[in-house]
Scaffold this active site. Structure first.
Site, PDB file in Angstrom:
ATOM      1  N   HIS A  13       0.828  -1.200   0.000  1.00 55.38           N
ATOM      2  CA  HIS A  13       0.000   0.000   0.000  1.00 55.38           C
ATOM      3  C   HIS A  13       0.868   1.258   0.000  1.00 55.38           C
ATOM      4  CE1 HIS A  13      -3.769  -2.091   0.422  1.00 55.38           C
ATOM      5  NE2 HIS A  13      -3.326  -2.767   1.475  1.00 55.38           N
ATOM      6  N   SER A  14       0.361   2.297  -0.635  1.00 56.15           N
ATOM      7  CA  SER A  14       1.054   3.575  -0.653  1.00 56.15           C
ATOM      8  C   SER A  14       1.244   4.077   0.775  1.00 56.15           C
ATOM      9  CB  SER A  14       0.260   4.614  -1.445  1.00 56.15           C
ATOM     10  OG  SER A  14       0.151   4.254  -2.789  1.00 56.15           O
TER      11      SER A  14
END
Length: 585
Positions: free
Chosen positions: A219-220
């Site tokens: 995930h970012s």
């Protein structure tokens, strides 16, 4: 893994250096002290300090004289994995006395993305081989040759038949009973919906298992999109489509709304309970304890979203117009006009999200703050992670009941708990699911009108995409509402919904209209999504889904393990589908 060795050679006399580091992906971040390098004792004999630097993204290095806090030089460089580099800091005489900072490669890095490339090419080769085999099977001459080969063995088969063999239905324990358990009993089921759900689910399983430890399968850290950020919203979107299709079918069979409401409530309760009791990350700390129990979660978010959207559709459910309705006035908008009460409710919900996000006062933080806190925004708001969203969760649920290791901690070094499946973000997941309902409504209202369906999918994809462009300014960080998975920002919802409509635009004619693709292999996990999701979480640490690696610092070994584990769940889903076993709640 994902690191390089940097040797800093300080040839400056009487100047101690402090080296600061920052990632190019860390937006408006404070520089972090990397290492201190003492002064050179004599000319030609540099002082050397060794340090590991990140090879995931580009690095920004800032060198300052320790005593004077004066910048000596600054440079940007993309280090490679397992590379060996030297940073030479020295005086240069070229007409002007200046300090030069040059990076020299001592040992070449490895191509860390090579295993992904090889895996992709192998997968592509398999797809080409399967397509070629299907093409051969479509040829009459080839089929005749296969038929002759089979007929030549017919005598041996007759011997076996004399012994007697149970029918397939008997071997399964009776088709009729098992078929009632699962979605196979649903009439006129659209394969493109299950295929899309399977695509999202398989990517989710792969990234949850580690995704080969590549940053773009995680995930970012805050704003932006990675592969891992795509799948959960798509799953929510398809859940919305399934709600409308399934509910319409159930009501058409004569089920009362009151009974259906009971089923919706029970299903939502089970989803939330599974998320809290079975799929809970706190088990890694030992037996569950209320003191540290994480309350939000993926299944909890799905349960709440499902309940709100399903009840909303149930309250305003109308019969699907017949084919003759296409000749009526405003028929081109009937899929929207027929659901205007639901749209008003969704717009009201979104207004609440916007109002709370941008106008709720948060102690110690600027109103309307959307940043990560920590060292972001030059460290001015270290405890403001998520702004109003984080504040509401900490206020109502308590910090101990939230996710303790948010992705923002990776780059932004945040220290407060933040849950990406929190309360405020649930509003936008409801919006996402309702957009999925709209897709399902289009499929049903314009059934057998392929052109009308494709035109509407195209229109929705473009419309939502334009909203995203306006909100983000086609920028990762500069827009008024950046794309953010942690916040489930409205731009995140419109962007992923735009992609979802586009994917359906491709899948519907390919899978359901022309039959060019059956959806294999994604169709099978899509038909048993709950079992695959819960199963992959529960058995994550068990063989054959995980084993001790020979080299724990190898992307190749991690990638192989994660691909094998994901493929096993596809195989399990396929076997269960063939046996007509489906897990429903």
């Amino acid at each position: 893994m994902d690191q390089a060795l940097l040797l800093i050679h300080n040839e400056l006399l009487r100047t101690n250096l402090t080296v600061y580091w920052n990632s190019e992906r860390c937006y408006h971040c404070l520089f972090q002290v990397l290492v201190n390098v003492s002064q050179s004792r004599r000319a030609g004999e540099p002082s050397i300090a060794a340090v590991g630097v990140s090879a995931q993204h580009g690095s920004i290095l800032q060198l300052k004289a320790t005593e004077e806090e004066k910048e000596v030089c600054r440079l940007e460089y993309k280090f490679g994995e397992f590379g060996n580099y030297s940073l030479l800091v020295k005086h240069v005489q070229d007409g002007v006395d200046r300090i030069a900072c040059d990076v020299v490669v001592n040992e070449d890095p490895v191509d860390s993305n090579l295993p992904v490339t090889v895996a992709f090419l192998i997968g592509l080769a398999l797809v080409i081989a399967v397509c070629f085999l299907r093409f051969l099977l479509s040829l009459d001459d080839f089929n005749n040759w296969i038929s002759k080969a089979i007929n030549s063995r017919e005598t041996d088969r007759l011997i076996n038949s004399e012994l007697g063999s149970p029918s397939r239905a008997d071997a399964l324990g009776g088709d009729s009973q098992l078929e009632a358990w699962g979605p196979a009993a649903a009439p006129q089921r659209l394969r493109c919906v299950d295929t899309f759900r399977g695509i999202a689910l398989i990517i989710m399983v792969f990234v949850n298992y580690g995704g080969g430890k590549y940053w773009y399968f995680k995930h970012s850290s805050w704003n932006g999109l990675t592969v891992a950020d795509l799948v959960f919203p798509w799953f929510v979107f398809i859940m919305g489509s399934s709600i409308f299709l399934s509910m319409t079918s159930t009501l058409q069979r004569g089920c009362s709304k009151f009974r259906l409401l009971g089923k919706i409530a029970w299903r939502s309760f089970l989803l939330i309970s599974l998320g809290i009791v079975v799929v809970n990350p706190n088990y890694c700390l030992g037996p569950l304890s209320w003191d540290k129990l994480r309350i939000p979660g993926v299944l909890q978010r799905l349960g709440v979203t499902y309940f709100v959207v399903a009840v909303l559709e149930l309250l305003f459910a109308k019969p699907v117009p017949g084919s003759g309705a296409s000749e009526r006035r405003c028929s081109s908008l009937r899929d929207i006009l027929s659901s205007w009460p639901q749209w008003l409710f969704i717009l009201l919900l979104e207004s609440i999200w916007l109002g709370l996000t941008f106008f709720l006062p948060v102690p110690g933080c600027p109103t309307g703050y959307l940043g990560p806190g920590g060292i972001g925004d030059l460290g001015r708001y270290p405890n403001c992670t998520g702004g109003a969203a984080g504040y509401i969760d900490r206020l109502l649920l308590g910090e101990d009941h939230l996710y303790q290791h948010p992705s923002s901690a990776v780059l932004y070094h945040t220290e407060v708990a933040y849950d990406p499946e929190g309360i405020l973000g649930t509003i936008n997941s409801i919006v996402m699911a309702f957009l999925g309902v709209q897709a399902g409504r289009i499929l049903l209202y314009y059934k057998d009108q392929t052109k009308a369906i494709l035109l509407r999918f195209t229109a929705w994809s473009c419309f939502l995409g334009l909203i995203s462009v306006a909100l983000t300014k086609v920028s990762e960080n500069e827009g008024s509402i950046p794309i953010n998975k942690n916040l489930w920002s409205i731009s995140y919802v419109t962007t992923l919904s735009s992609f979802a409509f586009f994917i359906l635009l491709v899948l519907y004619p390919t899978v359901d209209v022309k039959g060019l693709w059956t959806g294999t292999p994604f169709f099978y996990p899509g038909m048993n999504s709950l079992l695959v999701y819960v199963g992959h979480e529960v058995f994550e640490s068990y063989f054959p889904f995980q084993w001790k690696l020979g080299d724990d610092q190898s992307h190749r070994e991690h990638l192989t393990q994660n691909i094998v584990a994901t493929a096993l769940w596809v195989l399990i889903a396929y076997i269960l589908y063939k046996k007509k076993i489906f897990w429903k709640i």
